[in-house]
Scaffold this motif. Structure first.
Motif, mmCIF file in Angstrom:
data_model
loop_
_atom_site.group_PDB
_atom_site.id
_atom_site.type_symbol
_atom_site.label_atom_id
_atom_site.label_comp_id
_atom_site.label_asym_id
_atom_site.label_seq_id
_atom_site.Cartn_x
_atom_site.Cartn_y
_atom_site.Cartn_z
ATOM 1 N N ILE A 17 -15.390 1.030 -13.268
ATOM 2 C CA ILE A 17 -14.691 0.137 -13.124
ATOM 3 C C ILE A 17 -14.880 -1.255 -12.686
ATOM 4 O O ILE A 17 -14.633 -2.496 -13.253
ATOM 5 C CB ILE A 17 -13.195 0.575 -12.631
ATOM 6 C CG1 ILE A 17 -12.742 1.745 -13.504
ATOM 7 C CG2 ILE A 17 -12.150 -0.337 -12.518
ATOM 8 C CD1 ILE A 17 -11.708 2.451 -12.713
ATOM 9 N N VAL A 18 -15.500 -1.321 -11.473
ATOM 10 C CA VAL A 18 -15.824 -2.596 -10.834
ATOM 11 C C VAL A 18 -16.860 -3.327 -11.573
ATOM 12 O O VAL A 18 -16.716 -4.511 -11.736
ATOM 13 C CB VAL A 18 -16.288 -2.427 -9.347
ATOM 14 C CG1 VAL A 18 -16.955 -3.556 -9.040
ATOM 15 C CG2 VAL A 18 -15.152 -1.826 -8.729
ATOM 16 N N ALA A 50 -8.455 10.129 -6.953
ATOM 17 C CA ALA A 50 -9.371 9.823 -6.060
ATOM 18 C C ALA A 50 -8.889 8.558 -5.175
ATOM 19 O O ALA A 50 -8.681 8.554 -3.927
ATOM 20 C CB ALA A 50 -10.738 9.593 -6.415
ATOM 21 N N LEU A 51 -8.475 7.680 -5.982
ATOM 22 C CA LEU A 51 -7.796 6.227 -5.230
ATOM 23 C C LEU A 51 -6.585 6.849 -4.408
ATOM 24 O O LEU A 51 -6.223 6.328 -3.283
ATOM 25 C CB LEU A 51 -7.438 5.436 -6.281
ATOM 26 C CG LEU A 51 -8.809 4.605 -6.759
ATOM 27 C CD1 LEU A 51 -8.288 3.940 -8.217
ATOM 28 C CD2 LEU A 51 -9.201 3.802 -5.965
ATOM 29 N N ALA A 52 -5.732 7.904 -5.039
ATOM 30 C CA ALA A 52 -4.403 7.972 -4.426
ATOM 31 C C ALA A 52 -4.723 8.596 -3.176
ATOM 32 O O ALA A 52 -3.701 8.798 -2.219
ATOM 33 C CB ALA A 52 -3.762 8.915 -5.489
ATOM 34 N N SER A 53 -5.727 9.401 -3.042
ATOM 35 C CA SER A 53 -6.051 10.198 -1.856
ATOM 36 C C SER A 53 -6.884 9.557 -0.759
ATOM 37 O O SER A 53 -7.062 9.969 0.300
ATOM 38 C CB SER A 53 -6.750 11.787 -2.165
ATOM 39 O OG SER A 53 -8.133 11.250 -2.727
ATOM 40 N N ASP A 54 -7.105 8.207 -1.129
ATOM 41 C CA ASP A 54 -8.014 7.405 -0.228
ATOM 42 C C ASP A 54 -7.634 6.173 -0.024
ATOM 43 O O ASP A 54 -7.970 5.105 -0.763
ATOM 44 C CB ASP A 54 -9.504 7.737 -0.656
ATOM 45 C CG ASP A 54 -10.592 7.076 0.082
ATOM 46 O OD1 ASP A 54 -10.178 6.328 1.182
ATOM 47 O OD2 ASP A 54 -11.693 7.285 -0.234
ATOM 48 N N ARG A 58 -8.502 2.353 -2.280
ATOM 49 C CA ARG A 58 -7.543 1.387 -2.660
ATOM 50 C C ARG A 58 -7.669 0.097 -2.107
ATOM 51 O O ARG A 58 -7.676 -0.991 -2.756
ATOM 52 C CB ARG A 58 -6.161 2.096 -2.462
ATOM 53 C CG ARG A 58 -5.896 3.254 -3.164
ATOM 54 C CD ARG A 58 -4.230 3.785 -3.181
ATOM 55 N NE ARG A 58 -3.672 3.606 -1.857
ATOM 56 C CZ ARG A 58 -3.542 4.894 -1.055
ATOM 57 N NH1 ARG A 58 -4.058 5.803 -1.652
ATOM 58 N NH2 ARG A 58 -2.785 4.869 -0.035
ATOM 59 N N ALA A 59 -7.913 0.327 -0.982
ATOM 60 C CA ALA A 59 -8.306 -1.280 -0.136
ATOM 61 C C ALA A 59 -9.364 -2.136 -0.828
ATOM 62 O O ALA A 59 -9.314 -3.162 -1.146
ATOM 63 C CB ALA A 59 -8.162 -1.063 1.214
ATOM 64 N N ARG A 60 -10.460 -1.177 -1.082
ATOM 65 C CA ARG A 60 -11.721 -1.689 -1.711
ATOM 66 C C ARG A 60 -11.477 -2.239 -3.047
ATOM 67 O O ARG A 60 -11.702 -3.151 -3.403
ATOM 68 C CB ARG A 60 -12.917 -0.436 -1.842
ATOM 69 C CG ARG A 60 -14.096 -0.993 -2.506
ATOM 70 C CD ARG A 60 -15.035 0.033 -2.931
ATOM 71 N NE ARG A 60 -15.759 -0.571 -3.920
ATOM 72 C CZ ARG A 60 -16.969 0.234 -4.756
ATOM 73 N NH1 ARG A 60 -16.534 1.758 -4.591
ATOM 74 N NH2 ARG A 60 -17.553 -0.335 -5.790
ATOM 75 N N ALA A 114 1.119 0.517 -6.146
ATOM 76 C CA ALA A 114 1.666 0.135 -4.875
ATOM 77 C C ALA A 114 0.902 -0.692 -4.014
ATOM 78 O O ALA A 114 1.185 -1.784 -3.440
ATOM 79 C CB ALA A 114 2.319 1.160 -3.961
ATOM 80 N N ASP A 115 -0.391 -0.369 -4.001
ATOM 81 C CA ASP A 115 -1.432 -1.052 -3.092
ATOM 82 C C ASP A 115 -2.250 -2.178 -3.671
ATOM 83 O O ASP A 115 -2.944 -2.765 -3.362
ATOM 84 C CB ASP A 115 -2.665 -0.171 -2.518
ATOM 85 C CG ASP A 115 -1.966 0.399 -1.179
ATOM 86 O OD1 ASP A 115 -0.866 0.093 -0.969
ATOM 87 O OD2 ASP A 115 -2.744 1.385 -0.918
#
Length: 365
Positions: A17-18, A50-54, A58-60, A114-115
């Motif tokens: 994605i990035v 993976a993002l929801a659990s980490d 998400r911040a990255r 949300a993040d």
């Protein structure tokens, strides 16, 4: 903030994605000369989980977006995964809203959004499928879907309270599905969901294929106490005389194996006839009245005559929403660049930029 939907890109992991943000979104922003470009992210279920659990992941991602001048106010949670497989067709409607995987995926997307939500966004939106493909569907499935919407709505409510801004689901009616039309979606949602957290996604390609009148449908939604949470700015193929050999040859160029391209024909009596894919329509429909084809065509470029696109339905829908004082998120969603006739000749970043220029002039203004 006008956005473009990243389901046009195939990546289904965070690194991919990035990379695609660098390959496409950043050049598009630079071509448009804007400080912030809206991106409607598509996150496949695996990466959403993976993002929801980490929180660190998400911040990255939030940091990667900000560093590139990209803003998020909406996610597309309709395709669960595999949206660029060799054959997608009916699998895009799986899992359905009776399957716990669909509820889990949507909760994950709410947690992630949300993040990622841009600071200027008044709310966040997540578009989702219209329950399922139309068959099979019975009262028991209706009850299960209702319960899952209640469960996901409670999660949206909790996340929204922590965030201080509402996150809202947007149900997207589509020809051939349980909620085929706007009328179907309004009937199902009314009295069943909390309209503060659940509304409609108005895909203007789907609206056009249904031969719906935008002002009437927007009024229907408003009178039911619901809102258009999100517009997917898109256009269908239209042909006035599908019996004409030149028109049929032009339509045949859009037959392809990856995506489903539902077709509707409006008869002289006003009846709307249906075919589930373009190749079936060419074989089965009487071709005595105009056709609309569910094939998202680039907004800025009319197809070669005698085909044309239905951008007039898009602009009429925006006019109607403005009249009803509704200002939903607008996301350009042309995911079909790779299956267009002569797709190999397309410069995708340049095409997305051209679409967004058109949309800024004709829609967002």
């Amino acid at each position: 903030m006008l956005s473009y939907c990243t389901n046009v890109h195939p990546a289904e992991d965070l690194d991919g994605i990035v990379e695609q943000l660098d390959t496409y979104a950043t050049p598009v922003r630079e071509a448009l000369g804007v400080d912030v470009l809206g991106v409607g992210l598509w996150l496949a279920a695996e990466v959403a989980s993976a993002l929801a659990s980490d929180p660190a992941a998400r911040a990255r991602l939030a940091g990667e977006l900000k560093a590139r001048g990209l803003g998020v106010q909406t996610l597309n949670a309709f395709p669960y995964g595999g949206f660029h497989d060799t054959v997608v067709k009916h699998s895009v409607y799986l899992p359905t809203w009776t399957d716990p995987r669909r509820a889990r995926y949507t909760r994950d997307c709410l947690t992630v959004l949300a993040d990622l939500l841009h600071e200027d966004a008044d709310y966040g939106s997540i578009s989702t499928l219209p329950l399922a493909w139309r068959k099979p569907w019975d009262a028991a499935e209706d009850d299960r879907a209702t319960a899952m919407f209640a469960e996901v709505t409670e999660h949206a409510r909790a996340v929204s309270r922590r965030l201080g801004k509402p996150l809202r689901l947007a149900v997207e009616p589509e020809p051939g599905c349980v909620l085929d039309t706007v009328a179907d979606a309004v009937s199902w949602l009314s009295g069943r969901v909390d309209p503060e957290y659940v509304g409609l996604c108005l895909d203007t390609c789907h609206l056009a294929v249904s031969f719906a009148e935008p002002a009437e449908e927007v009024r229907r939604i408003h009178e039911a106490g619901l809102e258009v949470v999100k517009v997917q700015a898109s256009a269908a193929l239209h042909v006035d005389d599908p019996a004409d050999p030149t028109a049929r040859a032009a339509l045949a160029e859009f037959v392809e194996p990856r995506y489903l391209h539902q077709v509707r024909e409006r008869s002289a009596s006003g009846e709307v006839l249906a075919a589930d894919d373009l190749d079936l329509a060419l074989e089965e429909l009487p071709a005595e009245g105009p056709w609309r084809v569910h094939f998202h065509v680039p907004l800025h470029a009319q197809p070669t005559p005698p085909l044309r696109s239905t951008t007039d339905v898009l602009t009429d829908a925006i006019t109607a929403l403005t009249a009803e004082r509704q200002a939903p998120h607008i996301e350009v969603e042309t995911y079909t660049w790779s299956v267009l006739p002569h797709a190999s000749q397309v410069d995708l970043a340049a095409g997305i930029a051209d679409e967004l220029r058109w949309a800024r002039m004709e829609v967002a203004a």
